[in-house]
Scaffold this active site. Structure first.
Site, PDB file in Angstrom:
ATOM      1  N   THR A 414       0.814  -1.218   0.000  1.00  0.00           N
ATOM      2  CA  THR A 414       0.000   0.000   0.000  1.00  0.00           C
ATOM      3  C   THR A 414       0.852   1.275   0.000  1.00  0.00           C
ATOM      4  OG1 THR A 414      -1.666  -1.286   1.220  1.00  0.00           O
ATOM      5  CG2 THR A 414      -1.971   1.063   1.199  1.00  0.00           C
ATOM      6  N   THR A 432      -3.977   1.214  -2.728  1.00  0.00           N
ATOM      7  CA  THR A 432      -3.389  -0.117  -2.546  1.00  0.00           C
ATOM      8  C   THR A 432      -3.696  -1.052  -3.694  1.00  0.00           C
ATOM      9  OG1 THR A 432      -3.246  -1.936  -0.950  1.00  0.00           O
ATOM     10  CG2 THR A 432      -5.436  -1.011  -1.317  1.00  0.00           C
ATOM     11  N   GLU A 434      -3.075  -4.158  -2.335  1.00  0.00           N
ATOM     12  CA  GLU A 434      -3.015  -5.101  -1.211  1.00  0.00           C
ATOM     13  C   GLU A 434      -1.603  -5.638  -1.025  1.00  0.00           C
ATOM     14  OE1 GLU A 434      -3.449  -6.530   2.015  1.00  0.00           O
ATOM     15  OE2 GLU A 434      -3.092  -8.303   0.816  1.00  0.00           O
ATOM     16  N   ASP A 454      -8.396  -9.689   1.793  1.00  0.00           N
ATOM     17  CA  ASP A 454      -8.669  -8.938   3.029  1.00  0.00           C
ATOM     18  C   ASP A 454      -9.987  -9.402   3.672  1.00  0.00           C
ATOM     19  OD1 ASP A 454      -6.380  -7.463   3.104  1.00  0.00           O
ATOM     20  OD2 ASP A 454      -7.290  -5.540   2.577  1.00  0.00           O
ATOM     21  N   GLY A 500      -0.666  -2.820   6.216  1.00  0.00           N
ATOM     22  CA  GLY A 500      -1.623  -3.852   6.622  1.00  0.00           C
ATOM     23  C   GLY A 500      -2.376  -3.396   7.867  1.00  0.00           C
TER      24      GLY A 500
HETATM   25  N1  GLY Z   1      -5.034  -4.138   1.913  1.00  0.00           N
HETATM   26  C1  GLY Z   1      -4.715  -3.259   2.958  1.00  0.00           C
HETATM   27  C2  GLY Z   1      -5.906  -2.707   3.616  1.00  0.00           C
HETATM   28  O1  GLY Z   1      -6.879  -2.470   2.946  1.00  0.00           O
HETATM   29  O2  GLY Z   1      -5.912  -2.501   4.797  1.00  0.00           O
END
Ligand code: GLY
Length: 592
Positions: A414, A432, A434, A454, A500
């Site tokens: 991200t 992001t 991800e 996620d 994250g």
């Molecule tokens: N993929 C990172 C988030 O959305 O928190």
């Protein structure tokens, strides 16, 4: 201030000599020399970052994870563009020069303060589960969760991208410059080539095996089978063409027609792990405008992204629980860290139970940040040692609900950027794909996200449904926490980070550093990290935070010393604008 045009900067960038990639991944202070030759301003910004001095400006500012993206935003702001105009240029450039973290194939959340109307608003450009997705998307034939990377790499994890639609939605609402012109610098650079950054080269090298699985991805990142090297000139004509199509056709050129068809066939034919995305999913994608989630802290309103992100609510809960405690002893004080760490654990317990896409499951958002509820939860912090257990609470709810605790996995990647324009409008955007390099599928010059991982891989626990389970058309819960802190109705700080689910801890810690510890934004984003989500106290390796190890262990925490590679970018708005960029990444702040 003299602004150095991106096109000129790139010529110098391509002449920068290759550096060793060995130190490139994290933390990264040693790698930034590759950018300092771009211009005097960029060199000065790196110097400021290294000496914990914020970059100062009076009119406008931009801070982001890559100097070429910062420069693209600065050029727009210097020409009189709004923060929304600049965000289009910054995002288009990040998708080229930092493709591992964000891009057209991903999603984003934007918190925007419009100085003209005085309104604070959020745009949800989160990826969306295909209509053909079921709660068992990431389970094997026995209903057991797939291994994380078995799910990530390939088509199964790809959600409908939201970033192109968000760029256009922001531009339509708050932009004034020509849309096509905002995409042009990134398209030009994609044609002419840019110097591969140390971070990109390091990450390609460490992920080479996964990147090699798909021919288009391998051809771009591992040309001739060799990972890209630092300073190597990389062109991306396919990306230039995609931007060209969007320049004339708008985001519709992405969501329908040839580009959409290519995305879908890439996802559905991914060898070994095909996905279920369809052209219908792309054609019905919508950006959602949502009210910000605001929590009170130290007489400020800390405003962020509500569901489907857990960022705004969880940051708000942590700060709300800490409101009654004196944290002034600072980041090196174990008692202060106990309070922050256990407030965070309590907030994460609520997050795991209650937070998901509120268009699909009832989320008690108001109850979760109600000051009375948080004061009640904070009573548990009155001891002297680590909480033995951090269980979810029972926030006020407008109807009965039975949900089980979440079992999602989130690994950091991200990017976050912040922009203030000359009229005082503010953009705080976390963006992001991800995981680093997302699904590893590449199409038309950009990587496709793996955002669906996620979601919780399990759909139920002991027969009780999990809020963040996969459902068709639903948006996976995020931890992204783009934030604007308001004081008396005016913005005073814009901040956010990748990382994250640790994003939440990084953002809360930096806000505390600024408001409680009196740190300027550069100091605040540089604070050695100590982050607790689920019980284990993570301390940043190689930093002064490791001095907390003994005291925290004695308090009853399991301590883990590890790399904590945030990518915080922040601007404070006071008599001057002050910008800070995370020393752990390649970014800078520039202003005038
Ligand atoms: N993929 C990172 C988030 O959305 O928190």
């Amino acid at each position: 201030m003299r602004i150095f045009p991106v096109t000129a900067a790139l010529l110098i960038a391509t002449q920068v000599h290759a550096q060793q990639a060995a130190d490139a991944v994290q933390p990264e202070p040693a790698t930034q020399g590759a950018f300092e030759a771009l211009s005097e301003e960029i060199a000065a910004a790196f110097k400021a970052k290294a000496t914990r001095t914020p970059v100062q400006a009076s009119d406008w500012m931009v801070a982001a994870a890559n100097p070429l993206a910062v420069q693209a935003g600065a050029d727009v702001l210097a020409a009189g563009g709004t923060a929304a105009d600049a965000l289009v240029a910054v995002q288009a450039m990040l998708g080229l020069v930092e493709p591992q973290s964000s891009g057209l194939g991903g999603g984003a959340f934007l918190v925007y303060y419009d100085a003209g109307s005085g309104e604070l608003m959020t745009l949800d450009g989160r990826e969306t589960a295909p209509l053909a997705a079921t709660p068992r998307l990431f389970q094997d034939e026995n209903g057991e969760p797939l291994g994380f990377f078995d799910a990530v790499v390939g088509g199964l994890s790809v959600g409908t991208p939201g970033t192109p639609a968000l760029m256009q939605a922001a531009h339509e609402r708050w932009g004034r410059m020509d849309w096509a012109g905002l995409l042009q610098p990134a398209a030009n650079l994609a044609e002419q080539g840019f110097a591969v950054s140390p971070r990109l080269a390091g990450l390609v090298e460490s992920d080479a095996e996964r990147l090699a699985r798909f021919p288009a991805t391998a051809a771009y990142f591992l040309p001739g089978g060799t990972p890209l090297a630092v300073g190597q000139t990389l062109t991306n004509p396919a990306y230039a063409q995609t931007l060209g199509a969007m320049a004339t056709g708008g985001a519709a050129a992405f969501y329908t027609g040839e580009i959409a068809a290519d995305i879908v066939s890439t996802v559905r034919s991914a060898k070994g792990n095909p996905g279920v995305l369809s052209e219908t999913d792309l054609s019905i994608y919508e950006v959602k405008e949502r009210a910000p989630v605001c929590a009170t802290y130290r007489a400020h309103d800390v405003c962020g992204m509500g569901p489907p992100s857990s960022g705004g609510l969880t940051v708000g809960q942590i700060l709300g629980m800490l409101e009654g405690f004196d944290l002034s002893a600072g980041p090196g004080d174990a008692e202060v860290r106990r309070l922050i760490g256990d407030a965070s654990r309590l907030a994460f317990a609520d997050r795991g139970r209650y937070m998901a896409d509120s268009d699909f499951v009832p989320v008690p958002a108001a109850g979760l940040i109600d000051p009375a509820y948080l004061a009640d939860r904070a009573a548990a912090l009155n001891g002297e040692s680590a909480l033995e257990d951090a269980a979810p609470g029972t926030p006020a709810f407008d109807h009965a609900l039975l949900q089980a605790d979440d079992v999602s996995i989130e690994l950091p990647s991200t990017s976050h950027f912040v922009i203030v324009d000359a009229e005082g409008s503010v953009a705080s955007m976390t963006t992001t794909i991800e995981n680093g390099f997302g699904s590893r599928l590449m199409v038309r010059g950009f990587l496709l996200n793996n955002e669906l991982t996620d979601f919780s891989f399990r759909s139920h626990s002991e027969g009780v449904p999990i809020a963040n389970r996969v459902e068709p058309g639903k948006r996976p819960r995020s931890s992204m926490a783009p934030t604007i802190v308001m004081k008396d109705g005016a913005p005073v700080l814009a901040i956010g980070s990748p990382g994250g689910s640790r994003i939440i801890g990084y953002v809360a810690e930096s806000i505390i550093a600024h408001l409680d510890w009196g740190m300027n934004v550069q100091e605040a984003v540089s604070v050695p990290h100590a982050v607790n989500r689920f019980g284990t106290y993570d301390l940043e390796e190689g930093s002064t935070a490791t001095a907390l190890e003994q005291d925290l262990t004695q308090m009853g925490y399991e301590v883990n010393i590890r790399a904590l590679t945030s990518g915080l970018h922040a601007i404070s708005l006071g008599e001057t604008l002050q910008g800070g960029a995370d020393p752990r990444r390649e970014g800078i702040a520039l202003g005038q």
